[in-house]
Design a protein around this motif. Structure first.
Motif, PDB file in Angstrom:
ATOM      1  N   GLN A  26       0.826  -1.210   0.000  1.00 18.68           N
ATOM      2  CA  GLN A  26       0.000   0.000   0.000  1.00 18.68           C
ATOM      3  C   GLN A  26       0.863   1.264   0.000  1.00 18.68           C
ATOM      4  O   GLN A  26       0.435   2.317  -0.469  1.00 18.68           O
ATOM      5  N   SER A  27       2.085   1.162   0.506  1.00 19.42           N
ATOM      6  CA  SER A  27       2.940   2.347   0.550  1.00 19.42           C
ATOM      7  C   SER A  27       3.529   2.679  -0.816  1.00 19.42           C
ATOM      8  O   SER A  27       4.347   3.592  -0.943  1.00 19.42           O
ATOM      9  N   ALA A  76       1.996   4.274  -2.665  1.00 12.67           N
ATOM     10  CA  ALA A  76       1.529   5.666  -2.786  1.00 12.67           C
ATOM     11  C   ALA A  76       2.702   6.649  -2.765  1.00 12.67           C
ATOM     12  O   ALA A  76       2.663   7.692  -3.415  1.00 12.67           O
ATOM     13  N   GLN A  77       3.750   6.281  -2.007  1.00 14.54           N
ATOM     14  CA  GLN A  77       4.935   7.162  -1.918  1.00 14.54           C
ATOM     15  C   GLN A  77       5.565   7.392  -3.285  1.00 14.54           C
ATOM     16  O   GLN A  77       6.273   8.379  -3.496  1.00 14.54           O
ATOM     17  N   TYR A 122      -0.187  10.997  -6.566  1.00 13.16           N
ATOM     18  CA  TYR A 122      -1.022  10.588  -5.428  1.00 13.16           C
ATOM     19  C   TYR A 122      -1.650  11.814  -4.768  1.00 13.16           C
ATOM     20  O   TYR A 122      -0.941  12.713  -4.308  1.00 13.16           O
ATOM     21  N   LEU A 129      -3.288  12.276  -2.016  1.00 16.57           N
ATOM     22  CA  LEU A 129      -3.308  12.446  -0.564  1.00 16.57           C
ATOM     23  C   LEU A 129      -1.915  12.745  -0.011  1.00 16.57           C
ATOM     24  O   LEU A 129      -1.596  12.416   1.131  1.00 16.57           O
ATOM     25  N   ARG A 130      -1.090  13.374  -0.868  1.00 17.88           N
ATOM     26  CA  ARG A 130       0.226  13.844  -0.420  1.00 17.88           C
ATOM     27  C   ARG A 130       0.355  15.295  -0.860  1.00 17.88           C
ATOM     28  O   ARG A 130       0.140  15.608  -2.029  1.00 17.88           O
ATOM     29  N   TRP A 169      -3.241  22.663  -0.689  1.00 23.02           N
ATOM     30  CA  TRP A 169      -3.470  21.441   0.093  1.00 23.02           C
ATOM     31  C   TRP A 169      -4.709  21.634   0.918  1.00 23.02           C
ATOM     32  O   TRP A 169      -4.914  22.716   1.479  1.00 23.02           O
ATOM     33  N   PHE A 170      -5.540  20.606   1.003  1.00 26.90           N
ATOM     34  CA  PHE A 170      -6.840  20.799   1.654  1.00 26.90           C
ATOM     35  C   PHE A 170      -6.812  20.686   3.165  1.00 26.90           C
ATOM     36  O   PHE A 170      -7.794  20.942   3.826  1.00 26.90           O
ATOM     37  N   GLY A 171      -5.663  20.324   3.740  1.00 29.56           N
ATOM     38  CA  GLY A 171      -5.536  20.322   5.198  1.00 29.56           C
ATOM     39  C   GLY A 171      -5.441  21.739   5.754  1.00 29.56           C
ATOM     40  O   GLY A 171      -5.398  22.717   5.009  1.00 29.56           O
ATOM     41  N   GLY A 186     -13.732  15.239   2.012  1.00 28.22           N
ATOM     42  CA  GLY A 186     -13.106  15.922   0.893  1.00 28.22           C
ATOM     43  C   GLY A 186     -11.823  15.257   0.466  1.00 28.22           C
ATOM     44  O   GLY A 186     -11.097  15.752  -0.375  1.00 28.22           O
ATOM     45  N   GLY A 187     -11.521  14.151   1.049  1.00 24.91           N
ATOM     46  CA  GLY A 187     -10.261  13.484   0.753  1.00 24.91           C
ATOM     47  C   GLY A 187     -10.459  12.322  -0.199  1.00 24.91           C
ATOM     48  O   GLY A 187      -9.644  11.420  -0.250  1.00 24.91           O
ATOM     49  N   GLY A 195     -13.017  10.288  -0.136  1.00 23.46           N
ATOM     50  CA  GLY A 195     -13.791   9.194   0.451  1.00 23.46           C
ATOM     51  C   GLY A 195     -13.009   8.382   1.452  1.00 23.46           C
ATOM     52  O   GLY A 195     -11.907   8.735   1.856  1.00 23.46           O
ATOM     53  N   HIS A 250     -11.883   4.377   2.981  1.00 21.06           N
ATOM     54  CA  HIS A 250     -11.460   3.060   2.524  1.00 21.06           C
ATOM     55  C   HIS A 250     -12.429   2.028   3.097  1.00 21.06           C
ATOM     56  O   HIS A 250     -12.596   1.950   4.309  1.00 21.06           O
ATOM     57  N   ALA A 278       4.889   6.569   6.948  1.00 21.45           N
ATOM     58  CA  ALA A 278       5.439   5.344   6.356  1.00 21.45           C
ATOM     59  C   ALA A 278       4.667   4.944   5.105  1.00 21.45           C
ATOM     60  O   ALA A 278       5.250   4.524   4.103  1.00 21.45           O
ATOM     61  N   SER A 279       3.355   5.101   5.142  1.00 20.30           N
ATOM     62  CA  SER A 279       2.535   4.620   4.027  1.00 20.30           C
ATOM     63  C   SER A 279       2.422   5.652   2.913  1.00 20.30           C
ATOM     64  O   SER A 279       2.136   5.299   1.769  1.00 20.30           O
ATOM     65  N   TYR A 324      -1.334  10.824   3.442  1.00 23.04           N
ATOM     66  CA  TYR A 324      -1.356  12.010   4.299  1.00 23.04           C
ATOM     67  C   TYR A 324      -2.733  12.653   4.360  1.00 23.04           C
ATOM     68  O   TYR A 324      -2.840  13.850   4.620  1.00 23.04           O
ATOM     69  N   ASN A 325      -3.777  11.874   4.120  1.00 20.50           N
ATOM     70  CA  ASN A 325      -5.129  12.425   4.237  1.00 20.50           C
ATOM     71  C   ASN A 325      -5.271  13.116   5.597  1.00 20.50           C
ATOM     72  O   ASN A 325      -5.084  12.482   6.638  1.00 20.50           O
ATOM     73  N   PRO A 326      -5.603  14.425   5.599  1.00 20.72           N
ATOM     74  CA  PRO A 326      -5.682  15.148   6.876  1.00 20.72           C
ATOM     75  C   PRO A 326      -6.714  14.574   7.846  1.00 20.72           C
ATOM     76  O   PRO A 326      -6.644  14.858   9.050  1.00 20.72           O
ATOM     77  N   ASP A 384      -4.975  15.704  11.096  1.00 21.29           N
ATOM     78  CA  ASP A 384      -5.199  17.149  11.166  1.00 21.29           C
ATOM     79  C   ASP A 384      -6.526  17.395  11.878  1.00 21.29           C
ATOM     80  O   ASP A 384      -7.604  17.361  11.285  1.00 21.29           O
ATOM     81  N   PHE A 429      -8.845  20.374  10.536  1.00 23.12           N
ATOM     82  CA  PHE A 429      -9.548  20.023   9.305  1.00 23.12           C
ATOM     83  C   PHE A 429     -10.650  19.002   9.590  1.00 23.12           C
ATOM     84  O   PHE A 429     -11.789  19.127   9.126  1.00 23.12           O
ATOM     85  N   PHE A 475     -13.497  -2.712   6.330  1.00 23.01           N
ATOM     86  CA  PHE A 475     -13.395  -1.812   7.481  1.00 23.01           C
ATOM     87  C   PHE A 475     -14.816  -1.494   7.906  1.00 23.01           C
ATOM     88  O   PHE A 475     -15.556  -0.796   7.198  1.00 23.01           O
TER      89      PHE A 475
END
Lengths: 167, 135
Positions: free
Chosen positions: A49-50, A52-53, A58, A60-61, A68-70, A91-92, A94, A96, B33-34, B37-39, B43, B46, B87
């Motif tokens: 799953q990582s 994503a890095q 991606y 969500l980075r 950035w939405f944070g 807003g992210g 959805g 998982h 690590a993954s 970074y979804n806030p 956060d 937010f 989940f």
């Protein structure tokens, strides 16, 4: 998601194992790992799953120079159109809902993977806790440096009409 | 230390406590690590003011990762062939999680397991299955 190059590295495996609270030395001690059945450091089962890095797009980075939405000065860095949805899913993109892995072999440091993702099915459901739910499936194939399929992953995301009531 | 088919019976269980009093910092660790970074996970401002949740919550994949630790401790390193979950409820800071694998079948060198992770209230937060090679 498309990842052209996902180098599986020992320090990344170590950090990932720490983050899931796994102290098994097979994830960080190469000498110990030699004495185990796999005979090498391997990655924990959900490590893929990582990737994503290594996905340049991606979402969500935070990316350099892009909104950035944070939160910063304001609770969100992006002025959103009124969706009337109460920010369901945040807003992210959805939440998982499901994740499935099929291991053809386990990952080890030195592997260099590619990942290609194709969309699967989509479906809708009505829920008491979050209103209308829209599910969408995606299937990702991870291949190694020899083009061999090493992991098949299937993820299901869900967009909710409103935040999930945890009560 | 892999499992032996001859020593397994349908209904056998293996359990572990995955985490006691989950800390926000561990969720931050998992984000780093993954790469997710979804806030919503890290956060607080937010998550409460924009997304409308009472506080940040764990990545589903953090719960799946911790549950994976229980599985590999049970079946042995490098033995998993399948692992999948739904989940079913959110995991919040402060939660204490316990996870159980239950043997559903042992056939042709493969053990099929039912996997369930619950919080301190007994609510199921993750529900799934795994398969592993056994001797």
């Amino acid at each position: 998601m498309a990842v052209d190059k996902f180098p599986v590295e020992a320090s990344h495996i170590m950090m990932f194992a720490r983050s899931v609270g796994d102290a098994n030395p097979i994830y960080y001690d190469a000498e110990y790992a030699k004495t185990t059945e796999p005979g090498t450091v391997i990655a924990p089962p959900t490590f893929a799953q990582s990737s994503a890095q290594f996905d340049p797009d991606y979402f969500l980075r935070p990316k350099i120079g892009e909104p950035w939405f944070g939160s910063g000065k304001e609770p969100t860095g992006i002025k959103r159109e009124s969706s009337g949805g109460g920010g369901g899913g945040g807003g992210g993109g959805g939440l998982h809902a499901e994740q499935h892995f099929e291991y053809h072999r386990h990952l080890k440091p030195g592997d260099v993977l590619t990942a290609t993702t194709r969309p699967g099915e989509t479906w809708e459901k009505e829920s008491k806790r979050a209103g209308k739910l829209i599910f969408s499936e995606s299937i990702t194939e991870y291949r190694d440096q020899n083009g061999e399929l090493v992991i098949t992953a299937r993820g299901v995301g869900v967009r909710t009409e409103r935040p999930v009531d945890s009560k | 230390m892999a499992l032996k088919a001859s020593e397994l019976s349908v209904g056998d269980t293996y359990s572990e406590c995955l985490v006691e009093d989950l800390k926000r910092t561990q969720i931050v660790q998992y984000a780093g690590a993954s790469g997710d970074y979804n806030p919503l996970h890290t956060d607080e401002i937010f998550t409460t003011k924009v997304a409308g949740y009472p506080t940040v919550f764990a990545h589903g994949m953090l719960t799946m990762g911790m549950t994976g630790r229980m599985l590999t401790n049970y079946v042995g390193d490098g033995r998993l062939t399948k692992y999948g979950v739904r989940f079913t409820n959110q995991v919040w800071p402060g939660d204490t999680l316990n996870s159980t694998a239950t043997v559903e079948s042992v056939e042709d060198g493969i053990v099929k397991l039912k996997v369930e992770t619950t919080n301190q209230d007994g609510t199921v937060v993750l529900s799934g299955y795994a398969e592993a090679r056994v001797d």
